[in-house]
Motif scaffolding. Structure first.
Motif, short mmCIF file in Angstrom:
data_model
loop_
_atom_site.label_atom_id
_atom_site.label_comp_id
_atom_site.label_asym_id
_atom_site.label_seq_id
_atom_site.Cartn_x
_atom_site.Cartn_y
_atom_site.Cartn_z
N ARG A 136 0.83 -1.21 0.00
CA ARG A 136 0.00 0.00 0.00
C ARG A 136 0.88 1.27 0.00
O ARG A 136 0.55 2.25 -0.69
CB ARG A 136 -0.94 -0.02 1.21
CG ARG A 136 -1.86 1.19 1.36
CD ARG A 136 -2.68 1.49 0.10
NE ARG A 136 -3.55 0.44 -0.34
CZ ARG A 136 -4.83 0.31 0.02
NH1 ARG A 136 -5.36 1.18 0.87
NH2 ARG A 136 -5.56 -0.68 -0.48
N ALA B 294 -4.03 -4.55 -1.32
CA ALA B 294 -3.22 -3.44 -0.82
C ALA B 294 -2.50 -2.74 -1.97
O ALA B 294 -2.34 -1.51 -1.96
CB ALA B 294 -2.22 -3.94 0.20
N ASP C 189 -4.57 1.55 4.71
CA ASP C 189 -4.11 2.94 4.64
C ASP C 189 -3.48 3.37 5.97
O ASP C 189 -2.46 4.07 5.99
CB ASP C 189 -5.27 3.87 4.27
CG ASP C 189 -5.52 3.94 2.78
OD1 ASP C 189 -4.58 3.63 2.00
OD2 ASP C 189 -6.65 4.28 2.38
#
Length: 485
Positions: A24, A64, A461
């Motif tokens: 991510r 992700a 996140d």
């Protein structure tokens, strides 16, 4: 750009979560990133768009990275179906049953498939984040290794070693790995990460420097305890019995833990509901008084059905039904709800037939054909988005009362005449908030939790933001560029 590999000082040090977080991080920086794990062992799997299956962790890591999961992300998957054998999945498809006694020689020919998958991912990405399995310090497994240093050296991928400070002994585990592995393997390790730190990281400054001095590796950061990791899908069955018991004032949903329980992450969305206690019932414990019992999937349905009966859980389930309370079976759990389960070809073990719970008027015959398909549809008046992953065909009168209907017109599952017993082949059935609310309404609970996918996205996140603050991401990117082309 290249690739970087995270290996661990042991199992459960947090490699999967860190790989997902880094995917991510890199995706947020605008890079094309792909996750990769050459060999995984798990009964929690996900279906890919290209019609195969991979470990659940790699599917989460693909999410992700904001890309669709593919079989190349986990080219070898072992799904234990007995104490001494596993189903071997290669590039998403069943290749056979592999006894543990033959694993060493059986894995030797798999490196070709693994490297081909890795190179395809390299060709389509800026960076590949690779996850190891277990630990390179398990030197008794080094010969023929395809999961840690065997892969790293064959592919020329630099390694970061991850240590878990929460379990204690992190200095010894990191420095000790350097001491026991082959010098050529140690040369592949370029640094370390200390994971799961609670409190002020400055308190570990002296320990951090001691690891650098004694190992000769540079540190890439101290990662704090990532509470948001609890919102990611579960992969390892070890965590099941760590879940808390019921809390007073909440509604209990119970799920018994059978030896070959699989895809138990189907139940994770229930943790998003503040009014629900999900109680995973360990062996030797009766199923508690519950509003709903869920029977999860199984990698070996007949042995798990026999285990369920030996535990006396069949008595608990029948008593629960007599009290007018519902039972939901998912995949293997659906099969257990029926009259019989037959395995004439010995697909999951010795050939034979076993009586099920007899709560659904259906019979299941296991077959070699494996359904692996993404599905969408409607059940209980609400939408669902999930996947089928099962061997076997279930037929009988109760299927004329299906649980849901797929968008392609097919029907799924079966319901008892009294409406209390339901079985479905859909994994991920409870992930959509509307679908989950519909099932909870049947036990008098107003579901308020979000879509599971949205919760996972937010958790990733949050993890990425933490890694940006505590890990030298720029140095990791620079290290990835040293990977062989």
């Amino acid at each position: 750009m290249g690739a970087v590999m995270l290996q661990g000082t042991g199992s459960d040090v947090g490699k999967s979560v860190l790989v997902a977080g880094l995917c991510r991080v890199f995706a947020n920086r605008g890079l094309r990133v792909r996750p990769f794990k050459s060999q995984n062992m798990s009964n929690n799997a996900a279906v890919t768009a290209d019609g195969g299956e991979i470990g659940r962790a790699q599917a989460t890591q693909a999410f992700a990275a904001r890309v669709e999961p593919s079989v190349d992300m986990n080219p070898v998957l072992l799904k234990p179906q007995g104490d001494r054998s596993s189903q071997l999945i290669v590039r998403g498809q069943v290749r056979g049953i592999l006894p543990s006694s033959r694993w060493r020689e059986g894995r030797e020919g798999l490196l070709v498939d693994i490297l081909a998958s890795y190179r395809r991912l390299r060709a389509e990405s800026d960076i590949v984040v690779v996850e190891g399995a277990g630990s390179p310090a398990e030197i008794n497994l080094r010969q023929g290794d395809i999961a840690n240093m065997g892969f790293a050296r064959a592919a020329g991928v630099p390694v970061i070693l991850v240590g878990d400070i929460d379990r204690g002994g992190v200095i010894a585990s990191l420095v000790g790995t350097r001491a026991v592995i082959d010098p050529a393997d140690a040369a592949m390790i370029h640094g370390f990460l200390v994971n799961k730190f609670r409190g002020d990281p400055a308190l570990f400054d002296d320990g951090y420097r001691a690891i650098e001095d004694r190992s000769g590796w540079r540190g890439y950061g101290v990662v704090p305890w990532l509470a948001d990791a609890a919102r990611l899908p579960s992969e390892d069955a070890v965590i099941l019995e760590r879940r808390a018991a019921a809390t007073e004032g909440r509604v209990t949903i119970a799920c018994p833990i059978t030896p070959r329980i699989s895809n138990f992450d189907d139940l994770d969305p229930l943790k998003l509901e503040p009014g629900i206690d999900l109680v995973m019932v360990p062996p030797g414990t009766p199923i508690p008084d519950a509003a709903l019992i869920i029977l999860a999937g199984s990698k070996a349905t007949i042995p798990d059905m026999a285990f369920l009966r030996a535990q006396g859980w069949d008595i608990d389930i029948h008593a629960h039904h007599r009290r007018g309370r519902p039972v939901l079976g998912l995949c293997g759990g659906y099969q257990m709800l029926g009259r019989t389960i037959a395995d004439p070809e010995g697909i999951e073990g010795p050939a034979g037939t076993i009586d099920g719970l007899g709560l659904l008027d259906v019979d299941t015959v296991l077959t070699a054909d494996k359904a692996l398909v993404h599905v969408t549809g409607t059940a209980l008046g609400a939408r669902f988005d999930g996947y089928e992953m099962h061997m076997g065909r279930t037929t009988g009168l109760a299927t004329t009362r299906p649980v849901g209907r797929f968008d392609d017109g097919r029907e799924d599952g079966a319901t008892s005449a009294d409406g209390l017993i339901a079985g479905s082949y859909v994994h991920g059935l409870l992930a959509d908030a509307g679908q989950r609310r519909a099932w909870l309404a049947r036990i008098g609970v107003a579901g308020t939790g979000p879509d599971h996918r949205a919760s996972i996205d937010a958790a990733l996140d949050a993890i990425a933001e933490t890694l940006e603050r505590h890990v030298d991401i720029d140095a990791l990117l620079a290290l990835s560029e040293t990977a062989d082309d």
